[in-house]
Scaffold this active site. Sequence first.
Site, short mmCIF file in Angstrom:
data_model
loop_
_atom_site.label_atom_id
_atom_site.label_comp_id
_atom_site.label_asym_id
_atom_site.label_seq_id
_atom_site.Cartn_x
_atom_site.Cartn_y
_atom_site.Cartn_z
N MET A 10 11.23 24.72 4.63
CA MET A 10 10.60 23.99 3.52
C MET A 10 11.62 23.24 2.66
O MET A 10 11.41 22.10 2.28
CB MET A 10 9.79 24.96 2.64
CG MET A 10 8.96 24.23 1.58
SD MET A 10 8.09 25.33 0.47
CE MET A 10 6.87 26.05 1.55
N LYS B 249 0.83 -1.21 0.00
CA LYS B 249 0.00 0.00 0.00
C LYS B 249 0.87 1.27 0.00
O LYS B 249 2.06 1.21 0.35
CB LYS B 249 -0.95 -0.01 1.20
CG LYS B 249 -0.26 -0.09 2.55
CD LYS B 249 -1.24 -0.53 3.64
CE LYS B 249 -0.56 -0.49 5.00
NZ LYS B 249 -1.41 -1.09 6.05
N ARG C 151 -11.29 -0.50 14.34
CA ARG C 151 -10.99 0.27 13.13
C ARG C 151 -11.85 -0.26 12.00
O ARG C 151 -12.85 0.35 11.66
CB ARG C 151 -9.49 0.19 12.80
CG ARG C 151 -9.08 1.13 11.68
CD ARG C 151 -7.57 1.20 11.47
NE ARG C 151 -7.00 -0.01 10.92
CZ ARG C 151 -5.76 -0.08 10.43
NH1 ARG C 151 -4.98 0.99 10.42
NH2 ARG C 151 -5.29 -1.22 9.95
N TYR D 51 14.48 30.13 11.23
CA TYR D 51 13.27 30.85 11.62
C TYR D 51 13.05 30.81 13.13
O TYR D 51 13.30 29.80 13.77
CB TYR D 51 12.04 30.22 10.96
CG TYR D 51 11.94 30.45 9.48
CD1 TYR D 51 11.89 31.74 8.95
CD2 TYR D 51 11.87 29.37 8.62
CE1 TYR D 51 11.78 31.93 7.58
CE2 TYR D 51 11.75 29.55 7.25
CZ TYR D 51 11.70 30.83 6.73
OH TYR D 51 11.58 31.02 5.38
C1 LIG Z 1 -0.50 -1.95 6.79
C2 LIG Z 1 -1.09 -3.27 7.16
C3 LIG Z 1 -0.27 -4.40 7.31
C4 LIG Z 1 1.23 -4.32 7.30
O1 LIG Z 1 1.65 -3.88 8.56
P1 LIG Z 1 3.17 -3.64 8.97
O2 LIG Z 1 3.10 -3.22 10.38
O3 LIG Z 1 3.69 -2.59 8.07
O4 LIG Z 1 3.88 -4.94 8.78
C5 LIG Z 1 -0.89 -5.62 7.54
N1 LIG Z 1 -2.24 -5.71 7.65
C6 LIG Z 1 -3.05 -4.64 7.54
C7 LIG Z 1 -4.52 -4.81 7.69
C8 LIG Z 1 -2.51 -3.38 7.32
O5 LIG Z 1 -3.32 -2.31 7.25
#
Ligand SMILES: *Cc1c(COP(=O)(O)O)cnc(C)c1O
Length: 389
Positions: free
Chosen positions: A328, A50, A147, A269
Amino acid sequence: MSHHHPHARPTLPVAGEDHARLTIDLSALADNWRTMARRSGAARTAAVLKADAYGIGLEPAAKTFHHAGARDFFVATPAEGAALRALLPDVRIYVLSGMWAGSERLFFEFDLVPVIVSEEQLVVFMAAIAEGGDLPCVLHVDTGMSRLGLRVEDALALAEDAARPASFAPIMLLSHLACADDPAHPLNRQQLQRFRSVVKAFDDIDATLANSAGIFLGEDYHFTLTRPGIALYGGAAVNGVPNPMKPVVTAEARILQVREAKAGESVSYGASAVLARDTRIAVAAIGYADGYMRSLSGSGVPLRTAGISGASGVLHGHAVPLIGRVTMDLSHFDVTDLPPGSVRAGDFIELFGRAMPIEDVARAGGTIDYELLTSLGRRYERRYETAKK
Ligand SMILES: *Cc1c(COP(=O)(O)O)cnc(C)c1O
């Protein structure tokens, strides 16, 4: 000297011309997948891709994992799934956000497996297969994160529902651990037990529970398929133990100027860093627009008021601290303690990677390596190192 040719076509910056670079070690990436596959024991090992493969680039990551042996891939959205399908025609692609009304077509056209996350999505999915024909799905069960996923009691009811349409046969159950990075947390075992009760009720079904950190919790957590993400990319999955993964991403920035400032003068800054001594400052071409977050600043941001120092970079083998606020496009490092003349404009400073663990930099910024990686901007020159011959 380079010459300006009035008739030559301008070309975009090429290797070595730009201000900052990411070196992505694809053989380390493959080794990390193999390490997680070994740690997963009898379970199959997927790869989580992802967010553009945690920022490193979908295509090189997908091809590297596929070559290493991965055949199961997780993405967050159907659009990510469609992009991945164009790269890997023969693998299973699971979409973690599931199927919502209006997205059905993508699952059929790109052969994506939705991970159904709610009763509502179940209805959308049932209607989609009634109309569009067979499509496998995975059922997400929430075991303690609040979630995504069906509640355990709803999943159990579904398993026992005799009226459940025969056409509804999830190929796998999925749940996600909230505290796997803390092996001693009691929620880990509670989630395991809840998940087991649902897996049992569905009778002889594949199941997946472990993310990277979950794999390290041991065999009980592995089920049929494991889902590592961050560990593949070199991140520290488990808190409080040495990170066993190989670093994959090294971020470096060009030093634009080395300048001297006097004790009592201030830097950046807000003038939050007032120099206690005469100081040599390396000004690096990296800033929060590149995902080098403002919270990494040496001073002058709320997280830092507690006296916690900010991040450090590495120059010619020496750790050098950030001073003042990250801006930036620019950041300032104290290089006073390096041999005079050893730092020059044009040199590269490592921000994190081989010499400076990414998880340490993330911690200095009040965040985690996941966020640092997925925030890397679009301005880097990206160099992919393939397996050494
Ligand atoms: C992102 C995600 C993972 C991978 O998790 P890591 O901690 O990066 O290994 C696995 N399962 C779900 C449902 C996720 O959202």
